[in-house]
Design a protein around this motif. Structure first.
Motif, PDB file in Angstrom:
ATOM      1  N   LEU A 190     -11.536   3.469   0.115  1.00 45.15           N
ATOM      2  CA  LEU A 190     -10.126   3.021   0.035  1.00 45.15           C
ATOM      3  C   LEU A 190      -9.867   1.599  -0.237  1.00 45.15           C
ATOM      4  N   VAL A 191      -9.116   1.517  -1.553  1.00 45.25           N
ATOM      5  CA  VAL A 191      -9.023   0.085  -1.863  1.00 45.25           C
ATOM      6  C   VAL A 191      -7.318   0.084  -2.041  1.00 45.25           C
ATOM      7  N   PHE A 192      -6.539  -0.765  -1.332  1.00 50.09           N
ATOM      8  CA  PHE A 192      -5.061  -0.958  -1.435  1.00 50.09           C
ATOM      9  C   PHE A 192      -4.624  -2.075  -0.734  1.00 50.09           C
ATOM     10  N   THR A 193      -3.529  -2.250  -1.324  1.00 53.92           N
ATOM     11  CA  THR A 193      -2.583  -3.337  -0.350  1.00 53.92           C
ATOM     12  C   THR A 193      -1.203  -2.676  -0.171  1.00 53.92           C
ATOM     13  N   ALA A 194      -0.651  -3.064   1.008  1.00 53.90           N
ATOM     14  CA  ALA A 194       0.571  -2.148   1.274  1.00 53.90           C
ATOM     15  C   ALA A 194       1.379  -3.179   2.132  1.00 53.90           C
ATOM     16  N   ASN A 195       2.685  -2.872   2.339  1.00 53.29           N
ATOM     17  CA  ASN A 195       3.557  -3.290   3.059  1.00 53.29           C
ATOM     18  C   ASN A 195       4.803  -2.119   3.752  1.00 53.29           C
ATOM     19  N   GLY A 196       4.689  -2.324   5.137  1.00 55.22           N
ATOM     20  CA  GLY A 196       5.536  -1.361   5.634  1.00 55.22           C
ATOM     21  C   GLY A 196       5.295  -0.911   7.199  1.00 55.22           C
ATOM     22  N   GLU A 197       5.550   0.306   7.252  1.00 56.43           N
ATOM     23  CA  GLU A 197       5.071   0.716   8.810  1.00 56.43           C
ATOM     24  C   GLU A 197       4.418   1.680   9.095  1.00 56.43           C
ATOM     25  N   VAL A 198       3.400   1.878  10.178  1.00 57.83           N
ATOM     26  CA  VAL A 198       2.578   2.809  10.537  1.00 57.83           C
ATOM     27  C   VAL A 198       2.770   3.453  12.056  1.00 57.83           C
ATOM     28  N   ASN A 199       3.227   4.363  12.226  1.00 61.83           N
ATOM     29  CA  ASN A 199       3.617   4.786  13.932  1.00 61.83           C
ATOM     30  C   ASN A 199       2.517   5.573  14.206  1.00 61.83           C
ATOM     31  N   LEU A 200       1.829   5.167  15.349  1.00 60.53           N
ATOM     32  CA  LEU A 200       0.796   5.789  15.796  1.00 60.53           C
ATOM     33  C   LEU A 200       1.021   6.678  17.212  1.00 60.53           C
ATOM     34  N   LEU A 213      -2.372   1.377  -4.790  1.00 64.40           N
ATOM     35  CA  LEU A 213      -3.419   2.210  -4.464  1.00 64.40           C
ATOM     36  C   LEU A 213      -4.446   2.044  -5.392  1.00 64.40           C
ATOM     37  N   ASP A 214      -5.431   1.263  -5.385  1.00 63.30           N
ATOM     38  CA  ASP A 214      -6.588   1.053  -6.312  1.00 63.30           C
ATOM     39  C   ASP A 214      -7.475   2.679  -6.349  1.00 63.30           C
ATOM     40  N   LYS A 215      -7.820   2.951  -4.973  1.00 63.02           N
ATOM     41  CA  LYS A 215      -8.622   4.023  -4.940  1.00 63.02           C
ATOM     42  C   LYS A 215      -8.434   4.437  -3.469  1.00 63.02           C
ATOM     43  N   ALA A 216      -8.623   6.103  -3.378  1.00 62.44           N
ATOM     44  CA  ALA A 216      -8.397   6.648  -2.264  1.00 62.44           C
ATOM     45  C   ALA A 216      -9.239   7.911  -2.421  1.00 62.44           C
ATOM     46  N   ILE A 223      -9.675  13.110   5.230  1.00 62.93           N
ATOM     47  CA  ILE A 223      -8.512  13.163   5.192  1.00 62.93           C
ATOM     48  C   ILE A 223      -8.181  14.798   4.635  1.00 62.93           C
ATOM     49  N   SER A 224      -8.996  15.210   3.632  1.00 66.56           N
ATOM     50  CA  SER A 224      -8.977  16.710   3.054  1.00 66.56           C
ATOM     51  C   SER A 224     -10.446  17.160   2.942  1.00 66.56           C
ATOM     52  N   ASP A 225     -10.599  18.246   2.973  1.00 67.19           N
ATOM     53  CA  ASP A 225     -11.970  18.859   2.736  1.00 67.19           C
ATOM     54  C   ASP A 225     -12.278  19.240   1.224  1.00 67.19           C
ATOM     55  N   LYS A 226     -11.169  18.856   0.285  1.00 64.84           N
ATOM     56  CA  LYS A 226     -11.397  18.961  -1.074  1.00 64.84           C
ATOM     57  C   LYS A 226     -11.668  17.970  -1.606  1.00 64.84           C
ATOM     58  N   SER A 227     -12.323  17.708  -2.840  1.00 66.69           N
ATOM     59  CA  SER A 227     -12.628  16.555  -3.449  1.00 66.69           C
ATOM     60  C   SER A 227     -11.234  16.078  -4.410  1.00 66.69           C
ATOM     61  N   VAL A 228     -10.724  14.925  -3.962  1.00 65.02           N
ATOM     62  CA  VAL A 228      -9.518  14.323  -4.430  1.00 65.02           C
ATOM     63  C   VAL A 228      -9.607  12.884  -4.397  1.00 65.02           C
ATOM     64  N   ILE A 229      -9.282  12.099  -5.587  1.00 65.67           N
ATOM     65  CA  ILE A 229      -9.368  10.913  -5.588  1.00 65.67           C
ATOM     66  C   ILE A 229      -8.103  10.397  -6.183  1.00 65.67           C
ATOM     67  N   VAL A 230      -7.272   9.435  -5.681  1.00 63.26           N
ATOM     68  CA  VAL A 230      -6.201   9.270  -6.141  1.00 63.26           C
ATOM     69  C   VAL A 230      -6.118   7.615  -6.154  1.00 63.26           C
ATOM     70  N   GLN A 231      -5.209   7.152  -7.601  1.00 59.96           N
ATOM     71  CA  GLN A 231      -5.205   5.985  -8.152  1.00 59.96           C
ATOM     72  C   GLN A 231      -3.556   5.794  -8.604  1.00 59.96           C
ATOM     73  N   ALA A 232      -3.031   4.883  -7.713  1.00 60.78           N
ATOM     74  CA  ALA A 232      -1.421   4.899  -8.260  1.00 60.78           C
ATOM     75  C   ALA A 232      -0.834   3.723  -7.463  1.00 60.78           C
ATOM     76  N   ASN A 233       0.362   3.280  -7.695  1.00 61.26           N
ATOM     77  CA  ASN A 233       1.321   2.459  -7.291  1.00 61.26           C
ATOM     78  C   ASN A 233       2.115   3.380  -6.596  1.00 61.26           C
ATOM     79  N   ALA A 234       2.307   3.215  -5.069  1.00 59.98           N
ATOM     80  CA  ALA A 234       3.044   4.387  -4.185  1.00 59.98           C
ATOM     81  C   ALA A 234       4.118   3.898  -3.351  1.00 59.98           C
ATOM     82  N   ASP A 235       5.033   4.947  -3.238  1.00 62.67           N
ATOM     83  CA  ASP A 235       5.957   4.705  -2.084  1.00 62.67           C
ATOM     84  C   ASP A 235       5.945   5.983  -1.138  1.00 62.67           C
ATOM     85  N   LEU A 236       5.290   5.811   0.029  1.00 66.58           N
ATOM     86  CA  LEU A 236       4.818   6.842   0.821  1.00 66.58           C
ATOM     87  C   LEU A 236       5.776   7.010   2.116  1.00 66.58           C
TER      88      LEU A 236
END
Length: 275
Positions: A190-200, A213-216, A223-236
């Motif tokens: 997991l390689v990324f920089t982010a700004n925002g909120e995380v509620n635990l 998001l450079d790599k996830a 997080i998933s049992d399937k093979s998924v790699i994501v690379q993107a600029n994201a608004d989550l």
């Protein structure tokens, strides 16, 4: 007045060192300079001297081995030293202000931990486990529900849910189980920089982030049992901590790189909706 200390109190407290005090016999106005040689301290032995919230947390540390210096009044002091606890090791240079009347105890200074089980300390071990960090904290409160902390730290490892994240840089505020601020991760999966909120908060775990998001690798992150790699600029903006529980949206400003084509959105390549 300088005094050599060799005090045994209760079942597991043994204080060894030297103490210089000024202000006795008025304990409330007594200033102390205490230099401890290897000593032990147990919260059960000193329960009567601690606020209820402080005792709840301190009791989870077990018998603490201490080597350091304490300077100040009983309710306003600096703790500079190393602490070996049942939950892991801590080094501190922290100013503590203990307010027994309204449980508004506060702290500020430098804190360094090594494989410290913060989840057990704050009573939320299902979500968060160990942390190795070096940084500065300013805050008040001793439980996840009432703590408010400003954190500027380098985190070598943080075990969150089922994965041990590496190489995190954080600059933000934790308040009532919600983190708000900036952080960056350079983990192998997991390689990324982010700004925002995380509620635990229990039953309300949620993310509201803008991230580069450079790599996830979702499978490696468990997080998933399937093979998924994501690379993107994201608004989550979604709820849930596992892919099967996600509910919300992920807007991707550039098309994601996914190892499984079936995971590409059918209509808009810049947005994914989970329900």
């Amino acid at each position: 007045m300088a005094t050599n200390l060799d005090i045994k109190y209760g079942q597991n407290t043994h204080i060894v060192g030297t103490m210089n005090v000024d202000g006795l016999p008025n304990w409330g106005e007594t200033f102390a300079n205490i230099r401890l040689q290897p000593s032990t301290l147990n919260a059960d032995d000193i329960k009567q001297f601690l606020p209820a919230d402080a005792y709840t947390i301190a009791s989870r540390l077990g018998t603490v081995k201490i080597d350091g210096r304490f300077l100040g009044f009983y309710n306003d002091f600096v703790a500079n030293g190393s602490f070996a606890t049942a939950l892991g090791n801590v080094q501190s240079d922290i100013n503590m202000k203990i307010n027994r009347s309204n449980n508004a105890s506060s702290y500020r200074g430098r804190l360094k931990t090594q494989n410290f089980n913060i989840g057990r300390l704050i009573g939320n071990a299902d979500v968060i486990k160990t942390i190795t960090m070096d940084g500065r904290v300013v805050g008040s409160g001793f439980t996840l529900e009432d703590a408010r902390m400003e954190i500027n730290a380098d985190i070598a490892q943080l075990h969150l849910l089922d994965y041990n994240y590496r190489n995190i840089r954080t600059d933000g505020t934790l308040s009532r189980q919600r983190y708000e601020g900036r952080f960056a991760i350079a983990d192998p999966n997991l390689v990324f920089t982010a700004n925002g909120e995380v509620n635990l908060a229990n039953n309300n775990q949620a993310f509201n982030l803008r991230a580069d998001l450079d790599k996830a690798d979702l499978k490696a992150l468990r997080i998933s049992d399937k093979s998924v790699i994501v690379q993107a600029n994201a608004d989550l903006n979604f709820r849930g901590l596992r892919l099967d529980d996600f509910e919300g949206t992920a807007f991707l400003t550039v098309p994601p790189s996914l190892t499984r084509p079936a995971c590409r959105p059918r209509h808009d390549p810049g947005a994914v909706t989970y329900r």
